[in-house]
Write an enzyme that holds these catalytic residues in place. Structure first.
Site, PDB file in Angstrom:
ATOM      1  N   HIS A 164       0.870  -1.178   0.000  1.00 52.69           N
ATOM      2  CA  HIS A 164       0.000   0.000   0.000  1.00 52.69           C
ATOM      3  C   HIS A 164       0.906   1.227   0.000  1.00 52.69           C
ATOM      4  O   HIS A 164       1.713   1.398   0.911  1.00 52.69           O
ATOM      5  CB  HIS A 164      -0.921   0.005   1.220  1.00 52.69           C
ATOM      6  CG  HIS A 164      -1.864   1.162   1.177  1.00 52.69           C
ATOM      7  ND1 HIS A 164      -3.123   1.071   0.633  1.00 52.69           N
ATOM      8  CD2 HIS A 164      -1.704   2.450   1.563  1.00 52.69           C
ATOM      9  CE1 HIS A 164      -3.706   2.251   0.692  1.00 52.69           C
ATOM     10  NE2 HIS A 164      -2.870   3.108   1.262  1.00 52.69           N
ATOM     11  N   CYS A 165       0.766   2.044  -1.027  1.00 55.27           N
ATOM     12  CA  CYS A 165       1.670   3.192  -1.169  1.00 55.27           C
ATOM     13  C   CYS A 165       0.957   4.485  -0.774  1.00 55.27           C
ATOM     14  O   CYS A 165      -0.021   4.875  -1.422  1.00 55.27           O
ATOM     15  CB  CYS A 165       2.163   3.274  -2.613  1.00 55.27           C
ATOM     16  SG  CYS A 165       3.228   4.687  -2.896  1.00 55.27           S
ATOM     17  N   PRO A 166       1.432   5.178   0.266  1.00 49.17           N
ATOM     18  CA  PRO A 166       0.780   6.438   0.642  1.00 49.17           C
ATOM     19  C   PRO A 166       0.941   7.520  -0.425  1.00 49.17           C
ATOM     20  O   PRO A 166       0.104   8.396  -0.542  1.00 49.17           O
ATOM     21  CB  PRO A 166       1.499   6.833   1.941  1.00 49.17           C
ATOM     22  CG  PRO A 166       2.759   6.058   1.952  1.00 49.17           C
ATOM     23  CD  PRO A 166       2.533   4.825   1.158  1.00 49.17           C
TER      24      PRO A 166
END
Ligand SMILES: [Zn+2]
Ligand SMILES: [Zn+2]
Length: 325
Positions: A164-166
């Site tokens: 999950h990439c912010p």
């Protein structure tokens, strides 16, 4: 009285050491879960801010490129044809950065379909297209195909989940991985381009005003210095991250699988065995699984709007054993 009183008192002293250790472990587990839940909530809240920050940085460097760097290059005697070429290349990089970023942010990373529980029951035990028996995620209750993982931030399973990439406020999965990789590639190229083109101006901005060979306004000095530093920092960070993802693409692993494969390799080594990644089909096939059936030296894969799409449906993946059979 003292001894008798102590045995009747309830509390920690009456609990055996094993039970106490179990309770401590349970307590630690609950604390860890609480912290992880807080991190998930924080990522959901600050995700849009990260996207805003990323777009602001790109906008700032673009603004400096067109309003400070290009006029400076024109003043310093660069021919108009070369200037046009430099501007065209800058625009090409910018369009590709924004396009791939928009796709990575907006595209569904690959949410699996609903678990076909009723369909399976009606087939009297036959599993249909799903063999071996399909797995169900116990958190989102969706079908959990091989290589899918549950994202606690998005609260759903994601096919071929990488992480999950912010920075894109989204999961990186089967559908948007190539856009994520291409975004990193074009961003690195864009930063390198700006760093090289703006290096003379940057070093001029650093020297005292009386020693400068070119005239610079105070606002321009601030813009040039900051944007040049931003560019070189992003370039260095992307080189590290991009290098790691290039390795993952060529070995057909996700970031999650990289860690599980590493653990598997250590266990296998202790047993005197060799651990192999079952999805590693060789560099060319691995590359085409991410970027579609496009040849590397054709370079169409660099432009996803003209390249052929990946053929993988996210539910099943070719394995080494399929090619050996
Ligand atoms: Zn799930
Ligand atoms: Zn996610």
């Amino acid at each position: 009285m003292g001894l008798g009183g102590a045995t009747q008192e309830p509390g920690f002293l009456c609990i055996g050491p094993r039970r106490l250790a179990r309770q401590c472990l349970r307590c630690c587990g609950q604390c860890c879960n609480f912290v992880l839940d807080c991190v998930d909530v924080a990522l959901r809240v600050i995700g849009p801010l990260f996207v805003l920050l990323a777009l602001s940085l790109v906008s700032f460097v673009t603004y400096t490129f067109f309003t400070v760097l290009i006029p400076h290059l024109a003043d310093s005697g660069t021919s108009s044809s070369l200037l046009l070429l430099e501007m065209a290349l800058g625009c090409f990089l910018l369009v590709n950065i924004l396009y791939n970023y928009a796709m990575a942010v907006c595209l569904n990373p690959g949410v699996p379909p609903e678990f076909p529980g009723e369909a399976l029951e009606s087939k009297d035990g036959e599993l249909g297209d799903y063999a071996p028996a399909p797995k169900q995620c116990h958190k989102c209750l969706k079908l959990k195909p091989p290589r899918a993982h549950h994202c606690s931030v998005c609260k759903t399973c994601v096919m071929k989940m990488d992480h999950h990439c912010p920075w894109i406020n989204n999961c990186v999965g089967a559908n948007n991985y190539r856009y994520f990789c291409l975004f990193m590639f074009f961003l690195a190229m864009g930063c390198l381009y700006y760093t090289v083109l703006g290096s003379r101006l940057f070093f001029q901005a650093l020297v005292p005003a009386r020693k400068r060979t070119i005239k610079l306004k105070f606002e321009d000095i601030q813009c040039v210095t900051l944007s040049w530093l931003v560019s070189i920092c992003i370039f260095c960070a992307i080189c590290l991250l991009g290098g790691f993802h290039l390795y993952l693409v060529l070995t057909n692993q996700t970031t999650i699988e990289f860690h599980t494969n590493m653990a598997g390799r250590q266990i296998a080594r202790k047993r005197g065995e060799i651990h192999r990644n079952p999805y590693d089909l060789g560099m060319s096939r691995n590359f085409q699984q991410v970027f579609g059936p496009n040849t590397f030296f054709g370079f169409r894969w660099l432009l996803p709007y003209v390249a052929r799409r990946p053929t993988c449906n996210g539910l099943e993946y070719p394995m080494v054993s399929d090619f050996r059979a």
